[in-house]
Design a protein around this motif. Structure first.
Motif, PDB file in Angstrom:
ATOM      1  N   GLU A 109       0.823  -1.200   0.000  1.00  0.00           N
ATOM      2  CA  GLU A 109       0.000   0.000   0.000  1.00  0.00           C
ATOM      3  C   GLU A 109       0.859   1.254   0.000  1.00  0.00           C
ATOM      4  N   ASN A 110       1.985   1.199   0.677  1.00  0.00           N
ATOM      5  CA  ASN A 110       2.894   2.336   0.665  1.00  0.00           C
ATOM      6  C   ASN A 110       3.379   2.638  -0.746  1.00  0.00           C
ATOM      7  N   VAL A 111       3.701   1.585  -1.500  1.00  0.00           N
ATOM      8  CA  VAL A 111       4.126   1.769  -2.889  1.00  0.00           C
ATOM      9  C   VAL A 111       2.993   2.361  -3.719  1.00  0.00           C
ATOM     10  N   PHE A 166      18.518   1.373  -7.122  1.00  0.00           N
ATOM     11  CA  PHE A 166      17.565   1.212  -8.225  1.00  0.00           C
ATOM     12  C   PHE A 166      18.061   0.152  -9.207  1.00  0.00           C
ATOM     13  N   LYS A 167      19.338   0.193  -9.539  1.00  0.00           N
ATOM     14  CA  LYS A 167      19.887  -0.789 -10.483  1.00  0.00           C
ATOM     15  C   LYS A 167      19.795  -2.199  -9.922  1.00  0.00           C
ATOM     16  N   ARG A 168      19.989  -2.354  -8.624  1.00  0.00           N
ATOM     17  CA  ARG A 168      19.866  -3.687  -8.029  1.00  0.00           C
ATOM     18  C   ARG A 168      18.414  -4.171  -8.070  1.00  0.00           C
ATOM     19  N   ALA A 169      17.480  -3.248  -7.881  1.00  0.00           N
ATOM     20  CA  ALA A 169      16.064  -3.620  -7.909  1.00  0.00           C
ATOM     21  C   ALA A 169      15.586  -3.949  -9.324  1.00  0.00           C
ATOM     22  N   ASP A 170      16.231  -3.361 -10.324  1.00  0.00           N
ATOM     23  CA  ASP A 170      15.842  -3.531 -11.729  1.00  0.00           C
ATOM     24  C   ASP A 170      16.354  -4.878 -12.243  1.00  0.00           C
ATOM     25  N   LEU A 171      15.612  -5.927 -11.956  1.00  0.00           N
ATOM     26  CA  LEU A 171      16.089  -7.282 -12.225  1.00  0.00           C
ATOM     27  C   LEU A 171      16.260  -7.579 -13.709  1.00  0.00           C
ATOM     28  N   ASN A 172      15.417  -7.018 -14.561  1.00  0.00           N
ATOM     29  CA  ASN A 172      15.540  -7.311 -15.991  1.00  0.00           C
ATOM     30  C   ASN A 172      16.428  -6.311 -16.735  1.00  0.00           C
ATOM     31  N   PHE A 182       9.851  -1.803  -8.048  1.00  0.00           N
ATOM     32  CA  PHE A 182       9.843  -0.552  -7.287  1.00  0.00           C
ATOM     33  C   PHE A 182       9.575  -0.813  -5.812  1.00  0.00           C
ATOM     34  N   THR A 183       8.779  -1.841  -5.536  1.00  0.00           N
ATOM     35  CA  THR A 183       8.559  -2.226  -4.144  1.00  0.00           C
ATOM     36  C   THR A 183       9.868  -2.666  -3.512  1.00  0.00           C
ATOM     37  N   SER A 184      10.669  -3.425  -4.236  1.00  0.00           N
ATOM     38  CA  SER A 184      11.956  -3.858  -3.693  1.00  0.00           C
ATOM     39  C   SER A 184      12.922  -2.687  -3.543  1.00  0.00           C
ATOM     40  N   PHE A 185      12.766  -1.669  -4.372  1.00  0.00           N
ATOM     41  CA  PHE A 185      13.586  -0.459  -4.240  1.00  0.00           C
ATOM     42  C   PHE A 185      13.222   0.311  -2.975  1.00  0.00           C
ATOM     43  N   LEU A 186      11.925   0.493  -2.727  1.00  0.00           N
ATOM     44  CA  LEU A 186      11.488   1.242  -1.548  1.00  0.00           C
ATOM     45  C   LEU A 186      11.636   0.449  -0.260  1.00  0.00           C
TER      46      LEU A 186
END
Length: 322
Positions: A109-111, A166-172, A182-186
């Protein structure tokens, strides 16, 4: 004291698109719940810790506005939802399941609340450029307004750090984040592939002499500011012992990244299980390892300060949503 490695999600501040950026907490924060309870040396402060440890200070204020009677009434209704088998008893397992469900919903929900602030072109993805513009655009366009050395340092530090996360969260690797990315980024503490970033950011923030390690003084300084020159509180002395006995595993006087990971994210620790056990232990008057509605309402002040209630938000939802 065992390592209690819950990780509080340090929320990225939601800023108005193209508006002046607001400094935010720059890492996922860790604090041992038992240490926090020692610092909170009266009941009200200890219960307030239960508010803030899982949901943050802002959400905690919601339930603080209710009268005791309103709090008890809402809590009684929530008990029915926690009691999944409707047998009239709340077990540790039921409480743990409820806490996990509420926390997971809170993260997503935060995202959802901040998504439109960053998805500037409304393509249901957030590119790094969109995030950078929404968060740092004002600073990049108006550097002269940030004459304060602390502000300049903070923004210059945070921009490359955010880009790395952000780059680490951007799996593809497409330079854009979908909802899950973006959830994994936040909320990197919730995702296994992001935990190295959590460890690295923790090291960078505590390691004041930039030697790549955290020594005992740096470890203590991150949780206690010795401003008055007086004697250290007992809980600080205990934490020094903890550093020597349990944090510094190889006994070289400092923590490396592996030891920091063991400290903030121990593999054998489940914070929802620990919180559930804590609530049951503190409220179980007949010591049958289960809670009745009456036992919970008798100790209502602790429960309304717990993640289990989510400050009454559950009462406004349909049961199916939970």
């Amino acid at each position: 004291m065992d390592v209690l490695g819950f990780v509080c999600a340090a929320l990225l501040c939601s800023v108005v698109v193209h508006g002046k950026p607001t400094l935010r907490k720059d890492r996922v924060l860790y604090q041992d719940p038992e240490v926090a309870r020692q610092q909170a040396n009266d009941d009200n402060k200890s219960f307030q810790y239960d508010h803030e440890a899982f949901l943050g200070k802002d959400e905690a204020k919601t339930f603080d506005q209710l009268t005791p009677e309103e709090s008890k009434d809402r809590l009684s209704k929530i008990v029915d939802r926690i009691d999944s088998d409707s047998d009239g008893y709340i077990t540790t397992a039921e409480l743990k399941a409820w806490i996990k469900r509420v926390q997971k919903r809170y993260v997503y929900e935060n995202v959802a609340k901040v998504w439109t602030d960053y998805d500037l072109n409304k393509d249901n993805k957030i590119s790094w450029d969109e995030y950078k513009q929404a968060t740092y655009g004002y600073y990049l366009a108006n550097p002269e307004e940030f004459e304060d050395a602390t502000d300049q340092f903070s923004f210059k530090k945070m921009l490359p750090r955010d880009e790395r996360r952000f780059k680490r969260a951007d799996l593809n690797g497409d330079q854009a984040a979908d909802r899950e990315e973006f959830t994994s980024f936040l909320h990197p503490e919730e995702f296994e592939h992001m935990k190295d970033i959590v460890v690295l950011e923790t090291l960078e923030d505590i390691d004041k002499n930039s030697d790549g390690h955290v020594d005992e003084d740096e470890y203590i300084a991150d949780m206690f500011a010795h401003e008055d020159g007086g004697p250290e509180p007992d809980w600080v002395k205990t934490e020094r012992e903890q550093f020597s006995d349990f944090r510094d595993l190889n006994k070289d006087g400092k923590m490396d990244q592996d030891e920091i990971r063991h400290w903030i994210m121990p593999q054998d620790y489940d914070h929802a299980q620990a919180e559930a056990r804590h609530l049951v232990y503190e409220s179980d008057q007949d010591k049958d390892q289960m809670l009745t509605r009456e036992e919970i309402l008798e100790n209502w002040n602790m429960f309304v300060g717990s993640q289990a209630t989510n400050y009454g938000e559950d009462l406004t939802r349909n049961h199916d949503e939970l």
